[in-house]
Scaffold this active site. Sequence first.
Site, PDB file in Angstrom:
ATOM      1  N   TYR A  67       0.895  -1.204   0.005  1.00 17.99           N
ATOM      2  CA  TYR A  67       0.156   0.009   0.064  1.00 17.99           C
ATOM      3  C   TYR A  67       0.872   1.308  -0.093  1.00 17.99           C
ATOM      4  O   TYR A  67       1.138   1.920   0.897  1.00 17.99           O
ATOM      5  CB  TYR A  67      -0.956   0.121   1.185  1.00 17.99           C
ATOM      6  CG  TYR A  67      -1.983  -0.885   1.060  1.00 17.99           C
ATOM      7  CD1 TYR A  67      -2.000  -1.999   0.143  1.00 17.99           C
ATOM      8  CD2 TYR A  67      -3.033  -1.029   2.132  1.00 17.99           C
ATOM      9  CE1 TYR A  67      -3.168  -2.788   0.263  1.00 17.99           C
ATOM     10  CE2 TYR A  67      -4.235  -1.787   1.915  1.00 17.99           C
ATOM     11  CZ  TYR A  67      -4.012  -2.935   1.117  1.00 17.99           C
ATOM     12  OH  TYR A  67      -4.935  -3.929   1.132  1.00 17.99           O
ATOM     13  N   TYR A 179      -7.484  -8.920  -7.810  1.00 17.57           N
ATOM     14  CA  TYR A 179      -6.996  -9.478  -6.392  1.00 17.57           C
ATOM     15  C   TYR A 179      -5.620 -10.160  -6.641  1.00 17.57           C
ATOM     16  O   TYR A 179      -4.638 -10.188  -5.972  1.00 17.57           O
ATOM     17  CB  TYR A 179      -8.133  -9.651  -5.684  1.00 17.57           C
ATOM     18  CG  TYR A 179      -8.514  -8.609  -4.636  1.00 17.57           C
ATOM     19  CD1 TYR A 179      -8.131  -8.584  -3.219  1.00 17.57           C
ATOM     20  CD2 TYR A 179      -9.420  -7.652  -5.258  1.00 17.57           C
ATOM     21  CE1 TYR A 179      -8.458  -7.796  -2.446  1.00 17.57           C
ATOM     22  CE2 TYR A 179      -9.905  -6.548  -4.152  1.00 17.57           C
ATOM     23  CZ  TYR A 179      -9.542  -6.634  -3.037  1.00 17.57           C
ATOM     24  OH  TYR A 179      -9.980  -5.673  -2.147  1.00 17.57           O
ATOM     25  N   VAL A 228     -24.180  17.978   0.104  1.00 17.33           N
ATOM     26  CA  VAL A 228     -24.366  18.484  -1.296  1.00 17.33           C
ATOM     27  C   VAL A 228     -25.321  17.731  -2.138  1.00 17.33           C
ATOM     28  O   VAL A 228     -25.468  16.541  -2.153  1.00 17.33           O
ATOM     29  CB  VAL A 228     -22.792  18.284  -1.868  1.00 17.33           C
ATOM     30  CG1 VAL A 228     -23.024  18.517  -3.335  1.00 17.33           C
ATOM     31  CG2 VAL A 228     -21.791  19.093  -1.023  1.00 17.33           C
ATOM     32  N   SER A 263     -20.964   4.801  -1.748  1.00 12.94           N
ATOM     33  CA  SER A 263     -20.789   4.816  -0.280  1.00 12.94           C
ATOM     34  C   SER A 263     -20.852   3.046  -0.065  1.00 12.94           C
ATOM     35  O   SER A 263     -21.943   2.905  -0.022  1.00 12.94           O
ATOM     36  CB  SER A 263     -21.231   5.599   0.783  1.00 12.94           C
ATOM     37  OG  SER A 263     -20.972   5.145   1.929  1.00 12.94           O
ATOM     38  N   THR A 467     -10.163  -1.094  -0.483  1.00 14.35           N
ATOM     39  CA  THR A 467      -8.877  -0.941   0.188  1.00 14.35           C
ATOM     40  C   THR A 467      -8.639   0.623   0.529  1.00 14.35           C
ATOM     41  O   THR A 467      -9.211   1.404  -0.286  1.00 14.35           O
ATOM     42  CB  THR A 467      -7.672  -1.355  -0.422  1.00 14.35           C
ATOM     43  OG1 THR A 467      -7.502  -0.746  -1.961  1.00 14.35           O
ATOM     44  CG2 THR A 467      -7.809  -2.801  -0.722  1.00 14.35           C
TER      45      THR A 467
END
Length: 511
Positions: A67, A179, A228, A263, A467
């Site tokens: 990462y 992945y 928003v 989300s 991630t």
Amino acid sequence: MEKKAYLVGSGIASMASAAYMIRDGNMPGKNIHIFDAVGLKGGSLDGAGTPDKGYVLRGGRMLNFSYVCTYDLLSFIPSLTDPEKTVLDEIELFNEKFRTASKARVIANGEITDVTSMGFSHKDRLDLIEIMLHGEDHLGEKRISDCFHPSFFETNFWYMWCSMFAFEPWHSAVEFKRYLHRFVHEFPRINTLSGVDRTPYNQYDSIVLPLVKWLGEQGVVFEMCTQVTDLEFSPAKFVKRIHHSKGTVTVNESDIVFVTIGSMTAASTLGSMTAAPVLNTQKPVDWALWEKIALDRPEFGNPSVFDSRIEESKWESFTVTFRDPRFFQLMEEFSGNEAGSGGLVTFKDSNWLMSIVLAHQPHFINQPANIQVCWGYGLFPDKVGNYVQKKMSECTGEEIMRELLGHLKFDESILNTCICIPCMMPYITSQFLTRSKGDRPQVIPEGYPNIAFIGQFCEIPDDVVFTVEYSVRAAQTAVYALLNIDKKPVPMYKGDHDPKVLFNAVKTSLK
């Protein structure tokens, strides 16, 4: 006129974007405005609670040396507790001291299962090679289950891989392929999870709070409880106005707008020891803005692909707060791992495909010494339990604990000293759903000079969603492009290009 930046959403993608605007773009913090519809900063990286009422973590995310964007971000954010150290320093020191080496990765019939072998058949190996060699256009909208024999989903590899990353057979073969490439270096140690890095506390306390503090010190303006609702564009495709619940912001052509689209924790609901969480099927505000601005703009992607298939994207997590050390003591005796050294424990024969993790304690900054907290989840919440004859989605926190104790063969008296809070998340794996090219918009949509899409639902070639790294890479990509900085995101680690990594992965697959 000074350039201003407006960011929609206060999750890790927006906060990372603000940090890079300041560090690499020399933008004054006071010119950066972050809007969020709720009052808590951090987006999906949340964590809250008290010893009396119980702690809650909707999810937990692993870190890994690969990462590189995330670690770059954390390398310049000061620690909350020691200003001489960075957050990355803290993480590295913590993982040197508390190394992960699971001795009980998979459990079946109340016993530790030997998972040193991946359990592959010859056909499984050929199918894995085939999916890795095929291009994404060839795989298209295929599901993982379209690419493997049903027996593949009974292998040790699948139980470890799917529980580590939350894959399900109906998820996208393209995402599964990504992945495989991205984490092929973890094949030889998937059974011990020794490649997993952890934060000293939960990721809200260890990552979000230091970021919020540093951004605040730079003058960044957080406008919370401000939803928003729409973006208005000029004929030249500049964002010219931002409409939100408290008014309208005029955007100059020199300003930039970053939008976190979608989300995965939207519409989450909590239960209690005596109540199951109620599945919220109403379209949440978290998706409404993307739906609105993408209408008649195909270059903005297709949100309905991700937010209209709850039955394929939901699962349920639970957080348990213990007032008695007995559960942790029994788990340490059973697994051979002290809390924080073992990582994820998956119950192979669980109808819910339940997993738990006992993190190093304390897991929250202000957690008392006599309190322990663990987290778990079930990938199949609509299946009836093995010990509680109800669907997980219909179970109270107490019933989820009964199911867990049944698998472990632990005494139910533990129920008297714990608080289990279940959490239903309708969209938690929506980013893994089958999709077509173009369903996820580019970070910088073609022809739009001052808008960028960030978060888990924009398109970054080769990298993997679900991630923290994906969000931070999106932030770097967007900042460097819209601020015209002569810099590129930190190059992606590509173990699949390393002959030694590939050799070790093949050797592991042959066990």
